[in-house]
Design a protein around this motif. Structure first.
Motif, PDB file in Angstrom:
ATOM      1  N   PHE A  59      22.218  11.363 -28.097  1.00 34.02           N
ATOM      2  CA  PHE A  59      21.790  12.675 -28.591  1.00 34.02           C
ATOM      3  C   PHE A  59      22.333  13.800 -27.728  1.00 34.02           C
ATOM      4  N   VAL A  60      22.779  14.864 -28.401  1.00 37.60           N
ATOM      5  CA  VAL A  60      23.234  16.078 -27.741  1.00 37.60           C
ATOM      6  C   VAL A  60      22.394  17.229 -28.286  1.00 37.60           C
ATOM      7  N   TYR A  61      21.835  18.031 -27.398  1.00 37.49           N
ATOM      8  CA  TYR A  61      21.016  19.169 -27.804  1.00 37.49           C
ATOM      9  C   TYR A  61      21.903  20.278 -28.342  1.00 37.49           C
ATOM     10  N   VAL A  62      21.553  20.797 -29.544  1.00 33.70           N
ATOM     11  CA  VAL A  62      22.312  21.889 -30.152  1.00 33.70           C
ATOM     12  C   VAL A  62      21.548  23.194 -30.045  1.00 33.70           C
ATOM     13  N   GLY A  63      20.243  23.189 -30.375  1.00 29.07           N
ATOM     14  CA  GLY A  63      19.484  24.428 -30.288  1.00 29.07           C
ATOM     15  C   GLY A  63      18.074  24.296 -30.832  1.00 29.07           C
ATOM     16  N   ARG A  64      17.335  25.398 -30.717  1.00 23.07           N
ATOM     17  CA  ARG A  64      15.970  25.462 -31.232  1.00 23.07           C
ATOM     18  C   ARG A  64      15.847  26.678 -32.135  1.00 23.07           C
ATOM     19  N   GLN A  65      14.968  26.565 -33.133  1.00 20.99           N
ATOM     20  CA  GLN A  65      14.789  27.626 -34.121  1.00 20.99           C
ATOM     21  C   GLN A  65      16.139  28.066 -34.686  1.00 20.99           C
ATOM     22  N   VAL A  66      16.934  27.072 -35.055  1.00 25.08           N
ATOM     23  CA  VAL A  66      18.277  27.317 -35.584  1.00 25.08           C
ATOM     24  C   VAL A  66      18.147  27.818 -37.025  1.00 25.08           C
ATOM     25  N   PRO A  67      18.667  29.010 -37.315  1.00 24.65           N
ATOM     26  CA  PRO A  67      18.536  29.554 -38.674  1.00 24.65           C
ATOM     27  C   PRO A  67      19.420  28.803 -39.663  1.00 24.65           C
ATOM     28  N   LEU A  68      18.874  28.623 -40.858  1.00 21.82           N
ATOM     29  CA  LEU A  68      19.579  27.906 -41.910  1.00 21.82           C
ATOM     30  C   LEU A  68      19.235  28.559 -43.239  1.00 21.82           C
ATOM     31  N   GLU A  69      20.246  28.916 -44.029  1.00 25.31           N
ATOM     32  CA  GLU A  69      20.013  29.514 -45.342  1.00 25.31           C
ATOM     33  C   GLU A  69      20.358  28.487 -46.409  1.00 25.31           C
ATOM     34  N   VAL A  70      19.391  28.176 -47.247  1.00 23.67           N
ATOM     35  CA  VAL A  70      19.586  27.194 -48.316  1.00 23.67           C
ATOM     36  C   VAL A  70      19.011  27.768 -49.599  1.00 23.67           C
ATOM     37  N   GLY A  71      19.823  27.820 -50.642  1.00 22.08           N
ATOM     38  CA  GLY A  71      19.360  28.295 -51.941  1.00 22.08           C
ATOM     39  C   GLY A  71      18.746  29.676 -51.890  1.00 22.08           C
ATOM     40  N   GLY A  72      19.273  30.541 -51.053  1.00 19.20           N
ATOM     41  CA  GLY A  72      18.756  31.901 -50.942  1.00 19.20           C
ATOM     42  C   GLY A  72      17.537  32.034 -50.049  1.00 19.20           C
ATOM     43  N   GLY A  73      17.014  30.907 -49.533  1.00 19.54           N
ATOM     44  CA  GLY A  73      15.855  30.952 -48.646  1.00 19.54           C
ATOM     45  C   GLY A  73      16.261  30.777 -47.196  1.00 19.54           C
ATOM     46  N   ASP A  74      15.514  31.414 -46.311  1.00 22.12           N
ATOM     47  CA  ASP A  74      15.775  31.288 -44.876  1.00 22.12           C
ATOM     48  C   ASP A  74      14.811  30.274 -44.273  1.00 22.12           C
ATOM     49  N   PHE A  75      15.369  29.352 -43.511  1.00 21.87           N
ATOM     50  CA  PHE A  75      14.590  28.322 -42.844  1.00 21.87           C
ATOM     51  C   PHE A  75      14.983  28.303 -41.374  1.00 21.87           C
ATOM     52  N   PHE A  76      14.098  27.755 -40.545  1.00 25.68           N
ATOM     53  CA  PHE A  76      14.387  27.625 -39.121  1.00 25.68           C
ATOM     54  C   PHE A  76      14.086  26.197 -38.699  1.00 25.68           C
ATOM     55  N   ILE A  77      15.103  25.526 -38.162  1.00 18.42           N
ATOM     56  CA  ILE A  77      14.955  24.161 -37.690  1.00 18.42           C
ATOM     57  C   ILE A  77      14.349  24.222 -36.293  1.00 18.42           C
ATOM     58  N   ASP A  78      13.227  23.495 -36.082  1.00 22.43           N
ATOM     59  CA  ASP A  78      12.559  23.531 -34.774  1.00 22.43           C
ATOM     60  C   ASP A  78      13.515  23.109 -33.658  1.00 22.43           C
ATOM     61  N   LEU A  79      14.060  21.907 -33.756  1.00 16.73           N
ATOM     62  CA  LEU A  79      15.019  21.416 -32.764  1.00 16.73           C
ATOM     63  C   LEU A  79      16.177  20.755 -33.502  1.00 16.73           C
ATOM     64  N   LEU A  80      17.380  21.052 -33.072  1.00 17.57           N
ATOM     65  CA  LEU A  80      18.556  20.477 -33.700  1.00 17.57           C
ATOM     66  C   LEU A  80      19.373  19.738 -32.650  1.00 17.57           C
ATOM     67  N   PHE A  81      19.722  18.498 -32.976  1.00 21.43           N
ATOM     68  CA  PHE A  81      20.530  17.658 -32.091  1.00 21.43           C
ATOM     69  C   PHE A  81      21.729  17.155 -32.881  1.00 21.43           C
ATOM     70  N   TYR A  82      22.728  16.694 -32.154  1.00 18.09           N
ATOM     71  CA  TYR A  82      23.849  16.001 -32.769  1.00 18.09           C
ATOM     72  C   TYR A  82      23.872  14.614 -32.166  1.00 18.09           C
ATOM     73  N   HIS A  83      24.088  13.586 -33.003  1.00 18.34           N
ATOM     74  CA  HIS A  83      24.148  12.215 -32.504  1.00 18.34           C
ATOM     75  C   HIS A  83      25.604  11.786 -32.445  1.00 18.34           C
ATOM     76  N   LEU A  84      26.060  11.452 -31.250  1.00 23.15           N
ATOM     77  CA  LEU A  84      27.474  11.149 -31.027  1.00 23.15           C
ATOM     78  C   LEU A  84      27.949   9.888 -31.745  1.00 23.15           C
ATOM     79  N   THR A  85      27.119   8.855 -31.797  1.00 25.64           N
ATOM     80  CA  THR A  85      27.515   7.614 -32.443  1.00 25.64           C
ATOM     81  C   THR A  85      27.474   7.740 -33.958  1.00 25.64           C
ATOM     82  N   LEU A  86      26.401   8.323 -34.473  1.00 21.05           N
ATOM     83  CA  LEU A  86      26.247   8.476 -35.917  1.00 21.05           C
ATOM     84  C   LEU A  86      27.123   9.586 -36.484  1.00 21.05           C
ATOM     85  N   ARG A  87      27.540  10.504 -35.607  1.00 27.03           N
ATOM     86  CA  ARG A  87      28.347  11.668 -36.015  1.00 27.03           C
ATOM     87  C   ARG A  87      27.641  12.487 -37.094  1.00 27.03           C
ATOM     88  N   CYS A  88      26.374  12.815 -36.792  1.00 28.59           N
ATOM     89  CA  CYS A  88      25.606  13.628 -37.724  1.00 28.59           C
ATOM     90  C   CYS A  88      24.571  14.430 -36.946  1.00 28.59           C
TER      91      CYS A  88
END
Length: 114
Positions: A59-88
């Motif tokens: 796991f690699v830490y990307v950020g907290r309260q990361v803003p995301l716009e989906v279908g015209g709505g604004d969302f905030f991801i509490d914690l966002l990580f990237y997984h090096l093995t899974l590549r997601c």
């Protein structure tokens, strides 16, 4: 001080400079004001390491309260990580109480839609 201008081409050097925050505040560390660099480093690595070990390898830490716009709505991801093995990306939505089924239908349900 950096060597970005000497070592990176123009767009890269500007981006590298902008990505750094000045100054860094480490008030959360459990060291005295007289602590040397080695003590500060050890305490900082302990905080980071404890959390990442709890998550598991890759796991690699990307950020907290990361803003995301989906279908015209604004969302905030509490914690966002990237997984090096899974590549997601791995989204962590925090809840203070016990898990309830309606939590699955909440803010991150859009991630499961086709």
């Amino acid at each position: 001080m950096t060597n970005f201008d000497n070592r990176l081409p123009v767009p890269g050097s500007d981006l590298a400079r902008q990505s750094l925050k000045v100054p860094y505040l480490f008030d959360f560390l459990c060291v005295s004001k007289e602590a040397n660099e080695r003590e500060m480093e050890a305490d900082l690595v302990q905080h980071i390491t404890q959390f990442l070990i709890e998550l598991g390898a890759g796991f690699v830490y990307v950020g907290r309260q990361v803003p995301l716009e989906v279908g015209g709505g604004d969302f905030f991801i509490d914690l966002l990580f990237y997984h090096l093995t899974l590549r997601c990306y791995v989204v962590v939505e925090l809840k203070a109480g016990a898990f309830k089924p309606e939590h699955l239908e909440g803010q991150i349900s859009f991630l499961n839609t086709p």
